[in-house]
Scaffold this active site. Structure first.
Site: not given
Length: 364
Positions: A246, A254, A263, A289
Site C-alpha cells: 500500500d 492526490n 495515476d 493504491e
C-alpha cells in the site's frame, strides 16, 4: 512410426508451409490426369511425338514440378513476395498445356479445358488483376500455338475453328477472371475480418484480466490466480506467500499534486514492483493504491527478503519526480488457510506496518 518419419520428411512442420505443399500435391493429381490424357492421345494416334519424345516431354514437366517441391521443402519460397508461388506454377502449367495442344492433332480443342484446372488454383491467392494477366498470357500462348501450327503443320489445323476457339476462350477467361478474382477478394476479406475478430477478442480478454490504468492484473484476475495457487500449494504441500502493498500517504499526494499525477505514480509503481519480482510471480491491483503480490514456491523468509528489497528500491527511486514509500504486509499459507483467511492475515500484517510508522515490511 515409419509413416510418421516419412511424413515429417515429405511435409514441412510449419503449418503455412504444410498448407502450401498440400495445395501443390493436390495440383500434382491434375498433372497425373493430364499425363494420362497425353498417353491416350499417343495410343490413339492423335499425338505427333513418338514414344521416347512423349516420355521426355512428361519427364520434363515432372522435373519442373520437382523443382517447385524442392523449393517448398527447403523454404526458399519464403524469400518471394508470394510464398505459395501460385503465379509461377500456373505459368509453368500453361506452357505445358499449350505445348500439349501444339503436339496434338485436330482434336486439340478439348484440351483447352485442362487450362481451367490450373487456373482454379489461383482462387486461393490471386487478385482479379493477376487473373486477367494470366488469362492474357494464356490467350497469347494459344495464339502463338495457332500461328506455329499454320506455319509448320497446316494440314492439322482449321483456322476458322481455331479462331472461334480462341474467341470463346477469351470470353470464358475474362468471365473466369472476374468471378475468380471476386472469390479471392471475398476470401481475403473474410480472412481480414477473422483476424480483426481475433484481435478484438484478445483485446476484450486483456481488458477482462488487466487493470486499465496500470496494465497489471485487475482484482478479479489476481484473486482467481491466488485461488489456483492456494489449491496447488495445498495439494502438493509447497510453500506459498502473498504480500499486500500500500502506498503511504497516497491521499495527500492526490490532494497536493492532483489525480493525474497520482495515476502516473500508480502506473510507474506497478511497473517497478513487476520488475522486482520473478517472472513466475504475479502482481495485481487489489484496490485503489493497494497491490497484491503472489509468490509461489516461496517460504516466508524469502518473501520477506524479496519485499524488503522491493521496498528499499522504491524508497530510493523517483516517481513523477516525487519520493514515495510503500508498506508491505506478508502472510505465508498455512494448512488451515483458504483465500479469505490468507488475505486477512496479509492485511493484518499490512495494518501492523502502517501502525509501526509505514515504509516497512511486516509479516503475520
Amino acid at each position: 512410426m515409419f509413416k510418421e518419419k516419412l511424413t515429417s520428411k515429405l511435409m514441412p512442420r510449419d503449418p503455412k508451409q504444410r498448407l502450401r505443399v498440400e495445395r501443390f500435391l493436390l495440383a500434382q493429381i491434375s498433372y497425373i490426369v493430364c499425363w494420362s490424357v497425353i498417353m491416350c492421345l499417343y495410343m490413339w494416334g492423335m499425338f505427333r511425338l513418338n514414344f521416347a519424345e512423349m516420355i521426355c516431354f512428361i519427364a520434363t514437366c515432372a522435373m519442373a514440378n520437382g523443382i517447385f517441391y524442392a523449393v517448398f521443402l527447403t523454404g526458399l519460397n519464403r524469400k518471394f513476395a508470394e510464398p505459395s508461388l501460385t503465379i509461377p506454377q500456373i505459368v509453368v502449367a500453361t506452357i505445358f498445356i499449350m505445348l500439349t495442344i501444339y503436339f496434338t492433332n485436330s482434336q486439340r480443342g478439348i484440351l483447352l479445358i485442362m487450362y481451367f484446372i490450373a487456373l482454379i488454383f489461383g482462387v486461393f491467392q490471386l487478385s482479379r488483376r493477376q487473373f486477367l494477366l494470366l488469362s492474357l498470357f494464356a490467350l497469347s500462348s494459344y495464339a502463338i500455338v495457332i500461328t506455329a501450327l499454320l506455319q509448320r503443320h497446316p494440314d492439322v489445323i482449321d483456322i476458322k475453328v481455331e479462331v472461334l476457339q480462341l474467341l470463346v476462350l477469351a470470353v470464358v477467361l475474362v468471365w473466369f477472371s472476374l468471378v475468380g478474382g471476386y472469390i479471392s477478394e471475398m476470401r481475403s476479406r473474410l480472412y481480414r475480418m477473422h483476424k480483426n475478430l481475433q484481435q478484438a477478442y484478445q483485446k476484450i480478454e486483456e481488458l477482462a484480466l488487466h487493470d486499465e490504468l496500470t496494465g497489471i492484473y485487475n482484482r478479479r484476475a489476481i484473486l482467481g490466480y491466488l485461488k489456483e495457487e492456494i489449491e496447488r500449494a495445498s495439494r502438493y504441500d509447497i510453500p506459498l506467500s502473498v504480500s499486500l502493498a500500500d502506498i503511504d500517504h497516497f491521499k495527500s499526494i492526490n490532494d497536493t499534486y492532483g489525480h493525474l499525477v497520482g495515476d502516473k505514480i500508480l502506473r510507474e509503481l506497478a511497473a517497478h514492483i513487476k520488475g522486482c519480482i520473478r517472472s513466475t510471480d504475479r502482481v495485481g491491483r487489489y484496490g485503489g493504491e493497494e497491490f497484491l503480490i503472489i509468490l509461489p514456491h516461496t517460504p516466508i523468509s524469502r518473501a520477506l527478503s524479496c519485499m524488503e528489497r522491493c521496498r528499499s528500491d522504491i524508497e530510493g527511486s523517483l516517481f513523477e519526480g516525487l519520493r514515495i514509500t510503500v508498506s508491505f504486509g506478508i502472510a505465508a499459507l498455512r494448512p488451515e488457510d483458504d483465500l479469505d483467511s490468507l488475505l486477512s492475515r496479509a492485511d493484518k500484517a499490512l495494518y501492523e506496518a502502517k501502525n509501526r510508522g509505514r515504509n516497512r515490511v511486516c509479516h503475520e
